[in-house]
Design a protein around this motif. Structure first.
Motif, short mmCIF file in Angstrom:
data_model
loop_
_atom_site.label_atom_id
_atom_site.label_comp_id
_atom_site.label_asym_id
_atom_site.label_seq_id
_atom_site.Cartn_x
_atom_site.Cartn_y
_atom_site.Cartn_z
N LEU A 239 0.92 -1.34 0.12
CA LEU A 239 -0.09 0.09 -0.03
C LEU A 239 1.02 1.13 0.07
N GLY A 240 2.18 0.95 0.55
CA GLY A 240 2.92 2.33 0.55
C GLY A 240 3.43 2.72 -0.61
N ALA A 241 3.15 1.78 -1.73
CA ALA A 241 3.61 2.34 -3.21
C ALA A 241 2.69 3.28 -3.77
N GLN A 242 1.55 3.44 -3.00
CA GLN A 242 0.47 4.57 -3.31
C GLN A 242 0.76 5.85 -2.38
N SER A 243 0.78 7.18 -3.06
CA SER A 243 0.99 8.21 -2.39
C SER A 243 -0.28 8.66 -1.79
N VAL A 244 -1.46 8.44 -2.69
CA VAL A 244 -2.63 8.82 -2.07
C VAL A 244 -3.81 7.82 -2.50
N PHE A 245 -4.89 7.62 -1.69
CA PHE A 245 -5.85 6.93 -1.98
C PHE A 245 -7.20 7.91 -2.45
N GLN A 246 -7.68 7.63 -3.71
CA GLN A 246 -8.93 8.53 -4.04
C GLN A 246 -9.83 7.70 -4.84
N GLY A 247 -11.06 8.00 -5.09
CA GLY A 247 -11.87 7.07 -6.08
C GLY A 247 -12.11 5.75 -5.70
N ARG A 248 -11.80 5.01 -6.79
CA ARG A 248 -12.01 3.31 -6.45
C ARG A 248 -10.76 2.87 -5.41
N ALA A 249 -9.74 3.76 -5.66
CA ALA A 249 -8.81 3.18 -4.86
C ALA A 249 -8.87 3.29 -3.39
N LEU A 250 -9.52 4.26 -3.04
CA LEU A 250 -10.18 4.55 -1.62
C LEU A 250 -11.27 3.62 -1.23
N THR A 251 -12.27 3.52 -2.03
CA THR A 251 -13.34 2.69 -1.65
C THR A 251 -12.63 1.06 -1.56
N SER A 252 -11.62 0.76 -2.43
CA SER A 252 -10.99 -0.40 -2.12
C SER A 252 -10.31 -0.74 -0.94
N LEU A 253 -9.46 0.42 -0.52
CA LEU A 253 -8.71 0.30 0.85
C LEU A 253 -9.90 0.13 1.80
N LYS A 254 -10.73 0.90 1.86
CA LYS A 254 -12.02 0.64 3.11
C LYS A 254 -12.51 -0.73 3.07
N ALA A 255 -12.74 -1.29 1.90
CA ALA A 255 -13.24 -2.36 1.89
C ALA A 255 -12.35 -3.58 2.34
N TYR A 256 -11.23 -3.47 2.01
CA TYR A 256 -10.22 -4.18 2.19
C TYR A 256 -9.90 -4.42 4.02
N ILE A 257 -9.86 -3.07 4.31
CA ILE A 257 -9.32 -3.22 6.16
C ILE A 257 -10.46 -3.36 6.71
N SER A 258 -11.82 -3.17 6.07
CA SER A 258 -13.33 -3.65 6.58
C SER A 258 -13.44 -5.07 6.81
N VAL A 259 -13.05 -6.05 5.86
CA VAL A 259 -12.95 -7.49 5.86
C VAL A 259 -11.93 -7.87 6.75
N LEU A 260 -10.78 -7.19 6.85
CA LEU A 260 -9.64 -7.86 7.79
C LEU A 260 -10.31 -7.54 9.20
N ALA A 261 -10.90 -6.23 9.37
CA ALA A 261 -11.37 -6.00 10.64
C ALA A 261 -12.34 -6.97 11.22
N LYS A 262 -13.19 -7.34 10.37
CA LYS A 262 -14.38 -8.36 10.69
C LYS A 262 -13.92 -9.90 10.65
N TYR A 263 -13.05 -10.13 10.05
CA TYR A 263 -12.62 -11.47 9.60
C TYR A 263 -11.33 -12.05 9.95
N PHE A 264 -10.45 -11.04 10.13
CA PHE A 264 -9.12 -11.80 10.34
C PHE A 264 -8.95 -12.52 11.79
N PRO A 265 -8.53 -13.77 11.58
CA PRO A 265 -8.89 -14.51 12.87
C PRO A 265 -7.55 -14.37 13.97
N GLY A 266 -7.08 -13.36 14.21
CA GLY A 266 -5.63 -13.21 14.69
C GLY A 266 -5.55 -13.22 16.16
N ARG A 267 -4.39 -12.72 16.68
CA ARG A 267 -4.07 -12.68 18.12
C ARG A 267 -4.73 -11.41 18.58
#
Ligand code: FAD
Length: 465
Positions: A239-267
């Motif tokens: 993700l650090g290869a992006q300098s800024v998230f906007q438009g679809r990239a921003l939606t994509s980032l939000k969706a990704y972090i959202s499924v991680l927050a919901k389902y990542f079965p971590g410590r």
């Protein structure tokens, strides 16, 4: 060809196109058609017409399924009248006499003998499957080859035996006596590698090939260290290869972090961080977020004692025998398999995880060629996912499509060959054979296997910081 033109008749297995029928035959046809345009006064067309008729006869007989086609190719190879080029595979049945002197003239470690009746194609199919592999030869033996059948005490047809110099032999143990099982088992014999690939090195030697110390692991388990390494690489590097998230990239980032927050079965420390990051992200109402802001939030959270994401990677089940093999892409697959399995019990929207994966890969995955391939597959078939279990199976089957495409490619780690997964020794019940001998997956068993294999309570926590 036009009906009036005279070079062809309806008995030539050719459809004669006329002004009257051309639209109804060609438009919306479900078949692919070859159309010849010609003039009956053209000398070349007249001379060519017997060839065209022969082609029509030939492909009209072509069968509709892959197995029949494969059998036809074998038949064609075997009935090929002209002298065989030296590279042609040995498909004819072997005899006791040949087997006796086999190792004098062939420089291979293993000779696999497939005993079968004359109508069976298994021996020839496995011969072709193993042709691209070194150190092994496969021959078919007919059930009428009495001396070999008696010598080895063969009573089951088909069955496969490994034969060694000096006349030792042993039966190849497989769950089902069928092509896929023989080919898979034979490809796993010691020393058998795809031609042109360096032989796999032992884990002892692997220690010297990578800058990291080699971490012994169980090939049949998922490791949390791989999942955390994947998160680290994804959130801090990719993700650090992006300098800024906007438009679809921003939606994509939000969706990704959202499924991680919901389902990542971590410590808990890791899931706390993901949940924090997610609520912060969902609160951002602007149309752009810089990576700097994202990273600042990530690293601030990571300093709190009960929320962190270990810095750096520690590959375990995703280790490769060389630094350029496996690792992060292996982690990405594993992560999303785990997420689809978690969503199967906790989610409600069947496509939620897959859509997040699709847009993550499309927008951010560093291997752009991979992203293109994956996007094509998703565009073609993702809509078919209408339930949570089919989401798990969709990702499994797409991953196998990729494995199939990459088998033998330069990016394949010889120590971890690309196979149709799970192989029979991991899940025998996942494999089945149809009445016609063709391999098929038992999807109920595959689903059961995936739900267990990627389940949160089986993930091993070895090597975590
Ligand atoms: P991987 O294929 O990465 O698999 C990781 C682990 O998942 C395996 O060790 C196994 O335990 C398990 N596994 C294997 N198959 C399945 C399955 N069917 N279902 C569930 N689990 C399974 N590389 C290219 O060269 N070209 C491409 O087009 C390409 N496309 C890719 C697309 C995506 C979305 C991703 C994530 C990767 C892609 N890659 C591509 C990389 C490639 O697929 C492998 O990830 C990489 O070569 C490392 O392979 P590996 O041996 O570690 O096994």
């Amino acid at each position: 060809p036009s009906a009036e033109a005279g070079l062809y008749t309806a008995s030539d297995q050719i459809v004669l196109l006329t002004q009257e029928n051309v639209e109804s035959i060609l438009i919306n046809s479900t078949a692919a058609m070859i159309v010849e345009f010609y003039a009956s006064w053209c000398g070349h067309c007249v001379a060519f017409s017997p060839t065209y008729k022969a082609l029509a006869r030939d492909i009209k007989e072509f069968s509709r399924n892959v197995q029949d086609l494969r059998h036809k190719i074998l038949d064609k190879l075997e009935t090929h009248g002209e002298p065989w080029p030296p590279a042609c595979p040995p498909l004819e049945p072997t005899s006791q006499m040949e087997v006796d002197v086999f190792f004098e003239t062939n420089d291979v470690k293993h000779l696999a003998l497939i005993f079968e009746d004359a109508t069976s194609y298994v021996g020839r199919e496995v011969t072709l499957d193993l042709l691209q592999f070194d150190s092994i030869a496969v021959r078919r033996v007919l059930n009428t080859e009495e001396s070999l059948v008696t010598k080895l005490g063969v009573t089951e047809f088909p069955s496969c035996y490994l034969y060694y110099p000096g006349g030792n032999f042993t039966r190849l143990r497989v769950d089902i006596e069928a092509r896929a099982f023989y080919s898979y088992a034979l490809q796993r014999l010691p020393g058998v590698v795809r031609s042109g690939k360096p032989p796999p090195v032992s884990t002892e030697l692997l220690k010297n090939n990578t800058e990291d110390p080699w971490r012994p692991f169980d090939k049949f388990r998922v490791y949390m260290a791989d999942l955390e390494s994947t998160l680290h690489y994804s959130l801090r590097v990719e993700l650090g290869a992006q300098s800024v998230f906007q438009g679809r990239a921003l939606t994509s980032l939000k969706a990704y972090i959202s499924v991680l927050a919901k389902y990542f079965p971590g410590r808990p420390i890791v899931t706390n961080l993901l949940k924090d990051l997610n609520s912060w992200l969902q609160k951002q109402t602007g149309d752009r977020i810089s990576y700097e802001a994202f990273k600042e939030k990530l690293e601030n959270d990571a300093q709190s004692p009960n929320s962190t994401l270990p810095d750096g990677v520690r590959w375990v089940g995703c280790q490769g025998s060389q630094p350029h093999f496996r690792r992060y892409p292996c982690g990405v697959w594993t992560l999303f398999h785990v997420l689809t399995v978690q969503a199967n019990s906790k989610g409600s929207d069947p496509q939620e995880v897959l859509r997040a994966m699709r847009s993550y890969v499309h927008n951010f995955f560093g291997c752009r060629e991979c992203a293109g391939h994956f996007e094509n597959m998703a565009a073609e078939t993702l809509e078919q996912v209408t339930s949570l279990p089919t989401a798990v199976l969709w990702l499994w089957s797409r991953h196998n499509v990729v494995n199939n495409r990459l088998a033998g490619a330069l990016s394949e780690d010889p120590q971890f060959p690309k196979i149709q997964w799970p192989p029979p020794d991991m899940c025998s019940a996942c494999h089945a054979v149809k009445d016609n001998g063709e391999h098929t997956w038992n999807l109920t068993e595959v689903l059961k296997f995936l739900l267990t294999y990627f389940s949160s309570d089986r993930i091993l926590t070895d090597y975590l910081e």
